[in-house]
Design a protein around this motif. Structure first.
Motif, PDB file in Angstrom:
ATOM      1  N   ALA A  37     -72.732  74.977  46.653  1.00 10.42           N
ATOM      2  CA  ALA A  37     -72.096  76.163  47.233  1.00 10.42           C
ATOM      3  C   ALA A  37     -72.831  76.493  48.525  1.00 10.42           C
ATOM      4  O   ALA A  37     -74.046  76.290  48.630  1.00 10.42           O
ATOM      5  N   GLU A  38     -72.099  76.997  49.512  1.00  3.63           N
ATOM      6  CA  GLU A  38     -72.730  77.389  50.775  1.00  3.63           C
ATOM      7  C   GLU A  38     -73.892  78.354  50.520  1.00  3.63           C
ATOM      8  O   GLU A  38     -74.945  78.268  51.151  1.00  3.63           O
ATOM      9  N   THR A  39     -73.711  79.241  49.524  1.00  3.66           N
ATOM     10  CA  THR A  39     -74.741  80.245  49.201  1.00  3.66           C
ATOM     11  C   THR A  39     -75.917  79.643  48.431  1.00  3.66           C
ATOM     12  O   THR A  39     -76.907  80.328  48.188  1.00  3.66           O
ATOM     13  N   GLY A  40     -75.819  78.359  48.062  1.00  5.27           N
ATOM     14  CA  GLY A  40     -76.908  77.684  47.359  1.00  5.27           C
ATOM     15  C   GLY A  40     -77.823  76.900  48.287  1.00  5.27           C
ATOM     16  O   GLY A  40     -78.652  76.109  47.836  1.00  5.27           O
ATOM     17  N   LEU A  41     -77.658  77.123  49.598  1.00  5.15           N
ATOM     18  CA  LEU A  41     -78.461  76.428  50.602  1.00  5.15           C
ATOM     19  C   LEU A  41     -78.994  77.424  51.624  1.00  5.15           C
ATOM     20  O   LEU A  41     -78.398  78.484  51.830  1.00  5.15           O
ATOM     21  N   VAL A  42     -80.106  77.082  52.252  1.00  7.36           N
ATOM     22  CA  VAL A  42     -80.601  77.860  53.399  1.00  7.36           C
ATOM     23  C   VAL A  42     -80.895  76.892  54.533  1.00  7.36           C
ATOM     24  O   VAL A  42     -81.171  75.709  54.296  1.00  7.36           O
ATOM     25  N   LYS A  43     -80.849  77.386  55.754  1.00 10.35           N
ATOM     26  CA  LYS A  43     -81.207  76.525  56.892  1.00 10.35           C
ATOM     27  C   LYS A  43     -82.703  76.220  56.819  1.00 10.35           C
ATOM     28  O   LYS A  43     -83.518  77.105  56.580  1.00 10.35           O
ATOM     29  N   SER A  44     -83.049  74.957  57.021  1.00 14.54           N
ATOM     30  CA  SER A  44     -84.442  74.501  56.940  1.00 14.54           C
ATOM     31  C   SER A  44     -85.315  75.158  58.003  1.00 14.54           C
ATOM     32  O   SER A  44     -84.819  75.618  59.027  1.00 14.54           O
ATOM     33  N   ALA A  45     -86.611  75.113  57.746  1.00 15.93           N
ATOM     34  CA  ALA A  45     -87.581  75.537  58.768  1.00 15.93           C
ATOM     35  C   ALA A  45     -87.575  74.504  59.889  1.00 15.93           C
ATOM     36  O   ALA A  45     -87.726  73.313  59.640  1.00 15.93           O
ATOM     37  N   VAL A  68     -73.144  67.031  55.946  1.00  9.98           N
ATOM     38  CA  VAL A  68     -72.242  66.002  56.479  1.00  9.98           C
ATOM     39  C   VAL A  68     -70.765  66.400  56.387  1.00  9.98           C
ATOM     40  O   VAL A  68     -69.918  65.806  57.052  1.00  9.98           O
ATOM     41  N   GLU A  69     -70.475  67.421  55.575  1.00  7.21           N
ATOM     42  CA  GLU A  69     -69.091  67.893  55.462  1.00  7.21           C
ATOM     43  C   GLU A  69     -69.107  69.317  54.917  1.00  7.21           C
ATOM     44  O   GLU A  69     -69.949  69.658  54.084  1.00  7.21           O
ATOM     45  N   VAL A  70     -68.168  70.166  55.411  1.00  6.26           N
ATOM     46  CA  VAL A  70     -68.079  71.541  54.899  1.00  6.26           C
ATOM     47  C   VAL A  70     -66.663  71.838  54.434  1.00  6.26           C
ATOM     48  O   VAL A  70     -65.695  71.297  54.968  1.00  6.26           O
ATOM     49  N   GLY A  71     -66.555  72.708  53.424  1.00 10.16           N
ATOM     50  CA  GLY A  71     -65.256  73.130  52.915  1.00 10.16           C
ATOM     51  C   GLY A  71     -64.549  74.064  53.896  1.00 10.16           C
ATOM     52  O   GLY A  71     -65.164  74.603  54.825  1.00 10.16           O
ATOM     53  N   SER A  72     -63.251  74.269  53.672  1.00  9.94           N
ATOM     54  CA  SER A  72     -62.408  75.024  54.620  1.00  9.94           C
ATOM     55  C   SER A  72     -62.822  76.485  54.783  1.00  9.94           C
ATOM     56  O   SER A  72     -62.558  77.097  55.809  1.00  9.94           O
ATOM     57  N   LYS A  73     -63.498  77.053  53.781  1.00  7.46           N
ATOM     58  CA  LYS A  73     -63.865  78.479  53.860  1.00  7.46           C
ATOM     59  C   LYS A  73     -65.353  78.708  54.179  1.00  7.46           C
ATOM     60  O   LYS A  73     -65.835  79.837  54.149  1.00  7.46           O
ATOM     61  N   VAL A  74     -66.081  77.639  54.468  1.00  8.57           N
ATOM     62  CA  VAL A  74     -67.510  77.763  54.796  1.00  8.57           C
ATOM     63  C   VAL A  74     -67.657  78.278  56.224  1.00  8.57           C
ATOM     64  O   VAL A  74     -67.061  77.731  57.151  1.00  8.57           O
ATOM     65  N   THR A  75     -68.439  79.351  56.402  1.00  6.18           N
ATOM     66  CA  THR A  75     -68.596  79.947  57.742  1.00  6.18           C
ATOM     67  C   THR A  75     -70.029  79.874  58.271  1.00  6.18           C
ATOM     68  O   THR A  75     -70.247  79.875  59.474  1.00  6.18           O
ATOM     69  N   GLY A  76     -71.021  79.816  57.366  1.00  4.22           N
ATOM     70  CA  GLY A  76     -72.418  79.916  57.811  1.00  4.22           C
ATOM     71  C   GLY A  76     -73.106  78.596  58.086  1.00  4.22           C
ATOM     72  O   GLY A  76     -74.209  78.578  58.623  1.00  4.22           O
ATOM     73  N   LYS A 107     -66.803  65.506  45.637  1.00  6.28           N
ATOM     74  CA  LYS A 107     -65.848  66.056  46.612  1.00  6.28           C
ATOM     75  C   LYS A 107     -66.208  67.521  46.909  1.00  6.28           C
ATOM     76  O   LYS A 107     -66.698  68.247  46.052  1.00  6.28           O
ATOM     77  N   VAL A 108     -65.906  67.932  48.137  1.00  7.94           N
ATOM     78  CA  VAL A 108     -66.248  69.277  48.600  1.00  7.94           C
ATOM     79  C   VAL A 108     -65.115  70.252  48.305  1.00  7.94           C
ATOM     80  O   VAL A 108     -63.965  69.994  48.651  1.00  7.94           O
ATOM     81  N   GLY A 109     -65.437  71.392  47.669  1.00  7.30           N
ATOM     82  CA  GLY A 109     -64.475  72.478  47.477  1.00  7.30           C
ATOM     83  C   GLY A 109     -64.462  73.402  48.686  1.00  7.30           C
ATOM     84  O   GLY A 109     -65.262  73.242  49.610  1.00  7.30           O
ATOM     85  N   ASP A 110     -63.575  74.410  48.659  1.00  6.06           N
ATOM     86  CA  ASP A 110     -63.388  75.304  49.814  1.00  6.06           C
ATOM     87  C   ASP A 110     -64.669  75.975  50.288  1.00  6.06           C
ATOM     88  O   ASP A 110     -64.906  76.107  51.485  1.00  6.06           O
TER      89      ASP A 110
END
Length: 345
Positions: A126-134, A74-82, A28-31
């Motif tokens: 975590a959003e900060t544990g990912l980067v946009k792919s090349a 496929v899904e983002v938490g309520s506080k994800v902005t990037g 499950k996805v957290g905020d």
């Protein structure tokens, strides 16, 4: 669909027998988190030694293996902005290493070692544990970037940034070395590569190596490499992956004020044969250990990959998720050339 397929390392006492393929709940996805449908993963030497209990950094069991993955949000938490649904992403190796130098807390956030990794159909990060792919690479190609590519980029740009016309020496045909070759050529550097076979030497030349030395035929390849540099001054950057045996030769090849980046110890560690710390004074050089790199550094690297249309070297044999155990055996047998990839979804 609430369940998925996932690999788990139950403990570090059973080697590859400790790898178990089973059904698991889709997390499950957290905020501040993102659910990723993983499309590809790639293996590193560290993935092989974790189940063998030989990894020198933090681990905890049971854990989903694999530091390197790429897929689609496929899904983002309520506080994800990037990030948003549909974004293509790649994983960050040390989830806590955001920018600057690595510190102790960040070194304990390794994906597939401490935190559940990429060898599963879906993962929450975590959003900060990912980067946009090349955007110029496929999912399989993007999945090779988090560990080997970023380690190589850090070696060349993390301490003393590589400049055009400088000389880089890479050892062998593993992922880090091949990325180093490609990054160095894109930067306008001269590349010397070492290998053990004529067949691999040809492949290295095709990738742009200016000089290739067979280290089995030339045991004193360090001095040979130095002679190949402008005015015989030595190599500016060495990507050192071999361990005790190769380090002696790296010292012979290095230029005054050059940098030897210690990345691995594939050839083993033997205190009797390895040079001592004082050799850094004798050769007036810097020797540094490199532990992958930060999220900021990975974003810089991806910009360079897109700008120069660099494509990772991926072994022609690609495994499916259910064949991950076979992929481990294949890589352990050193049958691969470049990065070894696993297709997930």
């Amino acid at each position: 669909m609430a369940s998925m397929k996932s690999w788990v390392i139950e403990n570090k006492d059973n080697g590859f027998d400790g790898l178990v393929y089973k059904d698991a709940q889709i997390p499950k996805v957290g905020d501040n988190e993102v659910l990723v449908k993983l499309q590809a993963a790639s293996l590193n030497y560290r993935d092989l030694i974790i189940p063998k209990g030989k990894y020198p950094f933090a681990t905890k069991f049971p854990v989903v293996p694999g530091s390197d993955g790429a897929g689609e949000v496929v899904e983002v938490g309520s506080k994800v902005t990037g990030l948003k649904k549909g974004d293509k992403v790649a994983t960050l190796f040390n989830q806590g290493h955001q920018y600057g130098a690595i510190d102790l807390p960040a070194a304990g956030t390794g994906l597939g070692g401490v935190i559940d990794g990429s060898l599963r159909q879906y993962g929450v990060f975590a959003e900060t544990g990912l980067v946009k792919s090349a955007n110029n690479l496929s999912a399989i190609e993007n999945s090779t970037l988090p560990c080997a590519a970023l380690t190589s980029w850090n070696a060349l740009y993390g301490l003393k940034p590589l400049k055009p016309g400088q000389v880089v020496l890479v050892q062998g045909t593993g992922g880090v070395s091949l990325f180093g070759l490609q990054f160095a050529k894109a930067a306008g550097a001269i590349v010397i590569a070492t290998t053990s076979s004529a067949q691999k030497a040809e492949k290295l030349k095709k990738l742009g190596a200016d000089h290739v030395i067979n280290y089995k035929e030339d045991l004193n390849w360090g001095e040979t490499a130095k002679k190949l540099t402008p005015e015989g001054a030595g190599v500016d950057h060495i990507l050192e992956v071999g361990g005790s045996g190769t380090l002696t030769q790296s010292f012979k090849a290095i230029k005054f004020e050059g940098v030897i980046s210690i990345i691995g110890f594939l050839g083993g560690v033997d205190p009797k044969t390895q040079p001592g710390v004082l050799d850094t004074l004798g050769h007036i050089c810097t020797v540094r250990g490199v532990y992958v790199g930060s999220r900021a550094l990975m974003q810089d690297m991806i910009r360079a990959i897109e700008a120069n249309d660099i494509h990772p070297v991926v072994d022609e044999k690609v495994f499916s998720l259910d064949q991950a155990r076979e992929a481990y055996e294949y890589m352990w047998g050193q049958n691969h050339f470049g990065k070894l990839a696993i297709k997930v979804n």
